[in-house]
Design a protein around this motif. Structure first.
Motif, PDB file in Angstrom:
ATOM      1  N   PRO A   1       6.351  -0.305 -14.479  1.00 30.43           N
ATOM      2  CA  PRO A   1       5.650  -0.483 -13.064  1.00 30.43           C
ATOM      3  C   PRO A   1       6.483   0.047 -11.837  1.00 30.43           C
ATOM      4  O   PRO A   1       5.859   0.851 -11.216  1.00 30.43           O
ATOM      5  CB  PRO A   1       5.636  -2.165 -12.939  1.00 30.43           C
ATOM      6  N   VAL A   2       7.783  -0.113 -11.770  1.00 28.18           N
ATOM      7  CA  VAL A   2       8.583   0.405 -10.876  1.00 28.18           C
ATOM      8  C   VAL A   2       8.323   1.935 -10.712  1.00 28.18           C
ATOM      9  O   VAL A   2       8.315   2.706  -9.765  1.00 28.18           O
ATOM     10  CB  VAL A   2       9.750  -0.013 -10.520  1.00 28.18           C
TER      11      VAL A   2
ATOM     12  N   THR B   1       5.437   3.613  -9.146  1.00 31.98           N
ATOM     13  CA  THR B   1       5.125   3.561  -8.010  1.00 31.98           C
ATOM     14  C   THR B   1       5.311   4.870  -7.512  1.00 31.98           C
ATOM     15  O   THR B   1       5.006   5.681  -6.388  1.00 31.98           O
ATOM     16  CB  THR B   1       5.985   2.625  -7.279  1.00 31.98           C
TER      17      THR B   1
ATOM     18  N   LEU C   1       1.150  -5.822 -18.804  1.00 31.86           N
ATOM     19  CA  LEU C   1       1.898  -6.291 -17.670  1.00 31.86           C
ATOM     20  C   LEU C   1       2.830  -7.729 -17.645  1.00 31.86           C
ATOM     21  O   LEU C   1       4.163  -7.299 -17.304  1.00 31.86           O
ATOM     22  CB  LEU C   1       1.238  -6.203 -16.455  1.00 31.86           C
ATOM     23  N   TYR C   2       2.165  -8.462 -18.059  1.00 37.83           N
ATOM     24  CA  TYR C   2       2.916  -9.682 -17.754  1.00 37.83           C
ATOM     25  C   TYR C   2       3.798 -10.415 -19.068  1.00 37.83           C
ATOM     26  O   TYR C   2       4.404 -11.254 -19.080  1.00 37.83           O
ATOM     27  CB  TYR C   2       1.904 -10.937 -17.493  1.00 37.83           C
TER      28      TYR C   2
ATOM     29  N   ASP D   1      -6.446  -7.582  -6.666  1.00 39.37           N
ATOM     30  CA  ASP D   1      -5.940  -6.397  -7.573  1.00 39.37           C
ATOM     31  C   ASP D   1      -4.286  -6.794  -7.473  1.00 39.37           C
ATOM     32  O   ASP D   1      -3.561  -6.005  -8.105  1.00 39.37           O
ATOM     33  CB  ASP D   1      -5.919  -5.019  -6.875  1.00 39.37           C
ATOM     34  N   CYS D   2      -3.885  -7.962  -6.992  1.00 40.51           N
ATOM     35  CA  CYS D   2      -2.468  -8.059  -6.878  1.00 40.51           C
ATOM     36  C   CYS D   2      -1.927  -8.266  -8.496  1.00 40.51           C
ATOM     37  O   CYS D   2      -2.617  -8.515  -9.064  1.00 40.51           O
ATOM     38  CB  CYS D   2      -2.197  -9.603  -6.210  1.00 40.51           C
ATOM     39  N   VAL D   3      -0.697  -7.451  -8.454  1.00 45.68           N
ATOM     40  CA  VAL D   3      -0.054  -7.596  -9.854  1.00 45.68           C
ATOM     41  C   VAL D   3       1.225  -8.426  -9.657  1.00 45.68           C
ATOM     42  O   VAL D   3       2.159  -8.365 -10.452  1.00 45.68           O
ATOM     43  CB  VAL D   3       0.200  -6.295 -10.182  1.00 45.68           C
ATOM     44  N   PHE D   4       1.444  -9.115  -8.565  1.00 47.95           N
ATOM     45  CA  PHE D   4       2.683 -10.238  -8.301  1.00 47.95           C
ATOM     46  C   PHE D   4       4.021  -9.356  -8.670  1.00 47.95           C
ATOM     47  O   PHE D   4       4.679  -9.966  -9.140  1.00 47.95           O
ATOM     48  CB  PHE D   4       2.407 -11.125  -9.388  1.00 47.95           C
TER      49      PHE D   4
ATOM     50  N   ARG E   1      -0.816 -15.940 -16.361  1.00 45.94           N
ATOM     51  CA  ARG E   1      -1.219 -14.596 -16.135  1.00 45.94           C
ATOM     52  C   ARG E   1      -1.947 -13.886 -17.472  1.00 45.94           C
ATOM     53  O   ARG E   1      -2.945 -13.291 -17.830  1.00 45.94           O
ATOM     54  CB  ARG E   1      -0.495 -13.608 -15.522  1.00 45.94           C
TER      55      ARG E   1
ATOM     56  N   SER F   1      12.488  -2.220  -4.934  1.00 50.74           N
ATOM     57  CA  SER F   1      11.290  -2.412  -5.541  1.00 50.74           C
ATOM     58  C   SER F   1      11.575  -3.149  -7.232  1.00 50.74           C
ATOM     59  O   SER F   1      12.737  -2.850  -7.731  1.00 50.74           O
ATOM     60  CB  SER F   1      10.362  -1.329  -6.016  1.00 50.74           C
TER      61      SER F   1
ATOM     62  N   ASN G   1       0.867  -1.062  -0.011  1.00 51.64           N
ATOM     63  CA  ASN G   1       0.053  -0.012   0.013  1.00 51.64           C
ATOM     64  C   ASN G   1       1.005   1.264  -0.001  1.00 51.64           C
ATOM     65  O   ASN G   1       0.339   2.321  -0.526  1.00 51.64           O
ATOM     66  CB  ASN G   1      -1.090   0.061   1.278  1.00 51.64           C
ATOM     67  N   ASP G   2       1.910   1.161   0.724  1.00 52.11           N
ATOM     68  CA  ASP G   2       2.687   2.416   0.834  1.00 52.11           C
ATOM     69  C   ASP G   2       3.982   2.555  -0.197  1.00 52.11           C
ATOM     70  O   ASP G   2       4.586   3.532  -0.300  1.00 52.11           O
ATOM     71  CB  ASP G   2       3.092   2.649   2.524  1.00 52.11           C
ATOM     72  N   VAL G   3       4.586   1.266  -0.433  1.00 52.33           N
ATOM     73  CA  VAL G   3       5.671   1.528  -1.346  1.00 52.33           C
ATOM     74  C   VAL G   3       5.305   1.341  -2.905  1.00 52.33           C
ATOM     75  O   VAL G   3       5.589   2.228  -3.548  1.00 52.33           O
ATOM     76  CB  VAL G   3       6.886   0.516  -0.954  1.00 52.33           C
ATOM     77  N   GLN G   4       4.377   0.243  -3.041  1.00 52.44           N
ATOM     78  CA  GLN G   4       4.088  -0.150  -4.568  1.00 52.44           C
ATOM     79  C   GLN G   4       2.969   0.673  -4.660  1.00 52.44           C
ATOM     80  O   GLN G   4       2.399   1.015  -6.106  1.00 52.44           O
ATOM     81  CB  GLN G   4       4.208  -1.377  -4.802  1.00 52.44           C
ATOM     82  N   VAL G   5       2.005   0.957  -3.688  1.00 51.78           N
ATOM     83  CA  VAL G   5       0.637   1.507  -3.778  1.00 51.78           C
ATOM     84  C   VAL G   5      -0.190   0.846  -4.896  1.00 51.78           C
ATOM     85  O   VAL G   5      -0.770   1.450  -5.790  1.00 51.78           O
ATOM     86  CB  VAL G   5       0.772   3.054  -4.321  1.00 51.78           C
ATOM     87  N   ASN G   6      -0.177  -0.601  -4.574  1.00 50.57           N
ATOM     88  CA  ASN G   6      -1.070  -1.316  -5.517  1.00 50.57           C
ATOM     89  C   ASN G   6      -2.359  -1.735  -4.726  1.00 50.57           C
ATOM     90  O   ASN G   6      -3.032  -2.319  -5.228  1.00 50.57           O
ATOM     91  CB  ASN G   6      -0.192  -2.697  -5.753  1.00 50.57           C
ATOM     92  N   ASN G   7      -2.337  -1.332  -3.545  1.00 51.20           N
ATOM     93  CA  ASN G   7      -3.557  -1.556  -2.669  1.00 51.20           C
ATOM     94  C   ASN G   7      -4.201  -2.784  -2.617  1.00 51.20           C
ATOM     95  O   ASN G   7      -5.516  -2.800  -2.784  1.00 51.20           O
ATOM     96  CB  ASN G   7      -4.565  -0.233  -3.115  1.00 51.20           C
TER      97      ASN G   7
ATOM     98  N   LYS H   1      -0.255   9.719  -3.295  1.00 52.57           N
ATOM     99  CA  LYS H   1      -0.878   9.299  -2.035  1.00 52.57           C
ATOM    100  C   LYS H   1      -0.284  10.101  -0.553  1.00 52.57           C
ATOM    101  O   LYS H   1      -0.857  10.308   0.347  1.00 52.57           O
ATOM    102  CB  LYS H   1      -0.613   7.796  -1.987  1.00 52.57           C
ATOM    103  N   PHE H   2       1.126  10.530  -0.958  1.00 54.84           N
ATOM    104  CA  PHE H   2       1.835  10.890   0.292  1.00 54.84           C
ATOM    105  C   PHE H   2       2.142  12.486   0.350  1.00 54.84           C
ATOM    106  O   PHE H   2       2.404  12.910   1.024  1.00 54.84           O
ATOM    107  CB  PHE H   2       2.922  10.147   0.662  1.00 54.84           C
TER     108      PHE H   2
ATOM    109  N   LYS I   1       2.447   7.144  -7.935  1.00 55.41           N
ATOM    110  CA  LYS I   1       1.345   6.695  -7.145  1.00 55.41           C
ATOM    111  C   LYS I   1       1.586   7.334  -5.674  1.00 55.41           C
ATOM    112  O   LYS I   1       0.895   7.797  -5.003  1.00 55.41           O
ATOM    113  CB  LYS I   1       1.149   5.248  -7.270  1.00 55.41           C
ATOM    114  N   ARG I   2       2.871   7.008  -5.231  1.00 61.81           N
ATOM    115  CA  ARG I   2       3.377   7.749  -3.960  1.00 61.81           C
ATOM    116  C   ARG I   2       3.367   9.144  -3.945  1.00 61.81           C
ATOM    117  O   ARG I   2       2.789   9.639  -2.929  1.00 61.81           O
ATOM    118  CB  ARG I   2       4.884   6.906  -3.679  1.00 61.81           C
TER     119      ARG I   2
ATOM    120  N   CYS J   1       9.067  -5.221 -10.557  1.00 56.39           N
ATOM    121  CA  CYS J   1       7.936  -5.451 -10.948  1.00 56.39           C
ATOM    122  C   CYS J   1       7.810  -6.971 -11.142  1.00 56.39           C
ATOM    123  O   CYS J   1       8.794  -7.623 -11.042  1.00 56.39           O
ATOM    124  CB  CYS J   1       7.571  -4.994 -12.178  1.00 56.39           C
ATOM    125  N   VAL J   2       6.901  -7.654 -11.605  1.00 56.84           N
ATOM    126  CA  VAL J   2       6.687  -8.898 -11.905  1.00 56.84           C
ATOM    127  C   VAL J   2       7.513  -9.707 -12.789  1.00 56.84           C
ATOM    128  O   VAL J   2       8.148 -10.808 -12.754  1.00 56.84           O
ATOM    129  CB  VAL J   2       5.052  -9.558 -12.351  1.00 56.84           C
TER     130      VAL J   2
ATOM    131  N   LYS K   1      -4.567 -14.125  -6.811  1.00 56.93           N
ATOM    132  CA  LYS K   1      -4.861 -14.331  -8.207  1.00 56.93           C
ATOM    133  C   LYS K   1      -6.036 -13.852  -8.481  1.00 56.93           C
ATOM    134  O   LYS K   1      -6.396 -13.427  -9.718  1.00 56.93           O
ATOM    135  CB  LYS K   1      -4.580 -15.811  -8.848  1.00 56.93           C
TER     136      LYS K   1
END
Lengths: 376, 528
Positions: free
Chosen positions: B26-27, B30, B423-424, A215-218, B441, A284, A184-190, B37-38, B33-34, A286-287, A212
């Motif tokens: 994706p990275v 973030t 994404l995948y 909302d998880c994006v792995f 996926r 961080s 929630n706070d680093v990747q903000v994927n919630n 959010k913050f 998004k941060r 990504c998948v 799976k």
């Protein structure tokens, strides 16, 4: 506002700036205070209380991660009261789940029964999948704690093995909340949060569904943040132990962000990837970067130079293949000019290799017909 | 990027356009998004699809495909009309403002609404928000560049950044997100038909002379060469006889694949150097096996111009060799000895002929990479470009007129198609498709259709349909999705079965030669 002030830690005067926590001041001065739930870059929750310290004049021990430093404070980080508190926390955590590492007193009558129960639930006769790579185990050794003081709590939620990439083992979850903050706070994927209450508490995704179906994006940020064996990469569970691998720092080969990562290597194979805590990604991934490494050791990799004859490829030696390429390119260049040849270099090879490719086109083939797929 | 990735968190307003950031970077997403959010940053998304980032956005502006110059001009019209431009920046740092002002005069919010479909109120609100930000960052990607007007689109974003004084400051900038790990480096190293390393022109005789001396050769060509999108048609015409392709799969990634394949078959000689037997390698006369990133030493340069180390973790399979070794071996056999001990030795030659890399060494970037330009070994690198002045001195405003995309919908082909990634999977899938869980996926190609379009054509999730353009036809499954907007369908280009690029239009931007992957006209039919 940022005036230098001093406080004392373990009898030594150290300087700090207002706004820093006791933990931050200690770390800045290389004084080790153990942490468990604290996740760098996020707001401290003070949930686990393993980082408690004794502050002169305070009624109780204070969580150093959440207590602002103050001028003149006298802090003890390893006093008898602190150590006693930490031992109790560790004992409670060890008894809270399937923490079947050797730290759980082997002289205990219950030990065998406990092991058998855990092995039954794990479906494996091996010890915990993160044995040797567990913050709780490290702390138990450091403070010489066994788990026998409290009776083991029964497993409330079954293991979640239906996901790609990640196995969630709730029996080993210590509810530290690092995964929730990572998500929630680093990747903000919630995608995940605390669910239920009290002893039923559980980290849940999307109203308690498998990852799976949420909302998880792995991205795996939660796996990297998990200090115990509750979140483990599916592919390395029981198959790769940390002491068998070597870590090599490199740059990710997918998108242009250039995340810094560690390739974990066992027997000349990349078996796991973790993010390095340095710019630009600060840990961080990504998948794709974390879980898309299988191509490296794919059996479909080309292994030999190939020459096409009558429509099919046959293996050739480097000498034969290189002579053929050099010969044909020389012929075509000499007969039709260098501009009858094109070179496509690559956005996937190194700077050094791109430099060589364009030098080859210009200096050897004598053409500027060199490009790559930046546009595609 | 003119600014750094970390810098995004210092922006007050972030304009994200033509970038499906959460899936493709994706990275980096973030950081956006941060910031929301913050740090209370506000995001404006301008994108034809309802991408994930719209959930973090204060405003989502949905333009018709290929109308970017129009909405950007429209924003600038509003900013100038309301006097929100940064006069000091315009005065001190730029030229051509009057021409720009005149050009955008007709791009009233009402006119822009007619072209783009963006309501005039949304355009005005977004323009005000961006113009009044203390620091406004612009992030863009292929949704901006892959158009016949791609160069115009980028110049328009630069206009907007200059107009609002958002260059050379923390949290600002015009920030293209590079899609492949070393696109930046391939460009920096002169993997382009018109420039040597560090964008030194091949037509500059003094540069050619410098390179001849450094390389110990003579007669370096001074005419710019062909772009990849020009080489393929020339192969078809017979002007290009041979191609030497390293680590690229144009037979998946090129537009109008059916035509591209015919062109490749016209070649007298095709060499492909790769780690897998790609669609392109299958057509080759000789295939040379190379080492992958985990098997080699060297450097990559990321999207923020940060030069970072690549290190060998495992030994390559079989008889695979480093790409540089192979190319050097061919060169040497052609009579021009190119012999190096290792990648470090090559890098040491690179920095001698590359002013922007001159101060970078393997030792300096051992732990953390450095941003070029870095002209000397004492220089700390340059995280933010254009701090004091632009490369050309004053920043030039370009007065730009909107032109429509090369192909529009009509009775025969009534739907717009736009392409992209998921994404995948990654690019043509040669790497990601070796991981079972990634395939799990994102197993196959699909066409993303809006709910209303699905009703119109009587389609259900999972239906097999054929999608036809003027250039080709593919069969894919329907995915009814919230990202899709009525009248526009989306197909990812990763998959060989259901390859989106059999449909795409090879119409090119006249300057960059980039194909218009993001717009073409198609029709949809239920499979019989």
């Amino acid at each position: 506002m940022n005036a230098q002030q001093t406080l004392s830690i373990n009898g030594h005067d150290v300087s700090f700036q207002s706004g820093q926590t006791i933990l931050e001041v200690a770390r800045q001065h290389h004084i080790d205070i153990p942490t468990l739930c604290h996740l760098k870059g996020t707001t401290p929750t003070g949930a686990c209380r393993i980082c408690v310290v004794e502050v002169e004049g305070a009624r109780t021990l204070l969580a150093s991660c959440a207590t602002p430093a103050a001028s003149g404070m006298k802090v003890q980080t390893e006093s008898p009261a602190v150590i006693e508190a930490r031992r109790l926390i560790i004992q409670l955590l060890l008894s809270s789940g399937n923490h079947n590492c050797a730290v759980r007193g082997s002289d205990d009558q219950e030990w065998t029964a406990f092991q058998l129960k855990v092995q039954g639930e794990d479906g494996s006769d091996e010890l915990c999948p993160v044995w040797g790579d567990c913050r709780l185990q490290d702390l138990a050794y450091r403070y010489q704690v066994s788990g026998e003081r409290f009776a083991a709590t029964p497993t409330r939620y079954p293991m979640e093995t239906v996901n790609p990439f990640i196995v969630r083992d709730f029996s080993r979850c210590i509810q530290c909340g690092r995964c929730v903050q990572a998500c929630n706070d680093v990747q903000v994927n919630n995608a995940i949060s605390f669910g239920y209450r009290g002893p039923e508490s559980k980290i849940i995704a999307a109203g308690d569904r498998p990852l799976k179906d949420s909302d998880c994006v792995f991205c795996g940020e939660c796996v990297q943040a998990c200090p115990v064996g509750a979140l483990v990469e599916k592919d390395v569970r029981y198959t790769v132990r940390p002491w068998e691998t070597e870590k090599v720092r490199t740059t990710c080969s997918y998108c242009g962000v250039g995340c810094q990562l560690y390739l974990h290597v066992n027997d000349n194979q990349v078996v796991k990837v973790t993010g390095a805590d340095v710019a630009p990604n600060h840990g961080s991934l990504c998948v794709k970067g974390r879980f898309g490494y299988h191509f490296v050791s794919s059996p479909e990799r080309l292994t030999d130079p190939l020459i096409k004859e009558n429509g099919t490829f046959r293996k050739a030696s480097w000498d034969e293949a290189l002579d053929l390429v050099a010969g044909r390119l020389t012929q075509i260049r000499d007969a039709h000019g260098g501009d009858s040849i094109g070179v496509l270099t690559s956005a996937r090879i190194t700077n050094e290799e791109n430099y060589i490719a364009q030098k080859f086109a210009r200096a050897v083939l004598k053409t500027n017909n060199v490009d790559h797929c930046a546009r595609l | 990027m003119t600014n750094t990735i970390a810098d995004i968190e210092d922006a007050d307003v972030i304009l994200v356009t033509g970038s499906n950031t959460t899936e493709n970077h994706p990275v980096l997403s973030t950081f956006v998004k941060r910031a929301v959010k913050f740090k209370g940053a506000k995001v404006i998304v301008v994108d034809p699809r309802r991408i994930k980032m719209t959930e973090f956005a204060e405003h989502w502006l949905r333009p018709n495909l290929g109308t970017d110059v129009a909405w950007i001009n429209g924003m600038m019209h509003v900013i100038i009309k309301e006097g929100l431009q940064d006069d000091a920046f315009i005065q001190n740092r730029t030229e051509g403002f009057e021409e720009l002002k005149k050009q955008v005069e007709k791009y009233t919010p009402e006119f822009v609404e007619g072209v783009t479909g963006i309501s005039s109120e949304s355009l005005i609100t977004a323009a005000r928000l961006f113009a009044t930000a203390k620091a406004g960052s612009i992030l863009y990607c292929m949704g901006i560049t892959q158009h016949v007007s791609g160069t115009d689109n980028v110049k328009s974003l630069a206009n907007l950044a200059m107009l609002t004084g958002n260059l050379g400051i923390p949290g600002g900038g015009v920030n293209p997100l590079r899609g492949q790990n070393n696109v930046q480096g391939a460009c920096d190293m002169g993997g382009l038909p018109n420039v040597y390393t560090a964008y030194q022109s091949v037509s500059d005789l003094a540069i050619a002379k410098k390179m001849e001396e450094a390389w110990g050769v003579s007669g370096l060509p001074t005419q710019p060469g062909l772009k990849v999108t020009e080489m393929v048609p020339k192969a078809h015409d017979g002007d290009i006889k041979a191609l030497y392709i390293i680590g690229e799969n144009p037979l998946m990634s090129d537009p109008d694949l059916n035509h591209a394949e015919k062109s490749f078959k016209h070649l007298d000689f095709l060499v492909v150097q790769d780690i897998f037997m790609t669609e392109t390698a299958q057509l080759a006369d000789v295939v040379l096996p190379s080492a992958c990133f985990a098997e080699k030493e060297g450097t990559f340069s990321n999207t923020e111009r940060r030069v970072q180390r690549v290190r060998q973790a495992v030994t390559p399979p079989g008889r695979c060799k480093d790409d540089w070794w192979i190319t050097c071996a061919v060169a040497t056999r052609m009579g021009v000895p190119m012999q190096y001990a290792d990648s470090r030795a090559i890098f040491e030659e690179v920095v001698k002929v590359t002013p922007s890399y001159a101060g970078i060494t393997y030792d300096r970037i051992a732990n953390e990479g450095m941003h070029w330009p870095c002209p000397t070994t004492e220089h700390p690198g340059t995280p933010i470009l254009h701090g004091q002045q632009f490369t050309r001195g004053k920043g030039k405003f370009h007065a730009i007129e909107w032109i429509p995309p090369a192909e529009q919908v009509d009775e025969d082909y009534p739907l717009y198609l736009t392409t992209g990634r998921v994404l995948y999977q990654y690019h043509t899938g040669t790497m990601t498709m070796k991981s079972d869980d990634l395939n799990n996926r994102a197993p196959h190609s699909y066409v993303e259709v809006s709910r209303r379009d699905a009703r119109t054509y009587g389609l259900k999730d999972g239906d097999h349909v054929s999608i036809t353009s003027r250039r080709g036809k593919i069969d894919v499954q329907v995915q009814i999705g919230d990202k899709a907007v009525d009248g526009t369908v989306f197909i990812p280009f990763h998959f060989a079965q259901g390859a989106a690029n059999k449909l795409t239009n090879a119409a090119l931007d006249p300057v960059s030669g980039i194909p218009e992957y993001k717009v073409c006209a198609v029709k949809i039919n239920k499979a019989a």
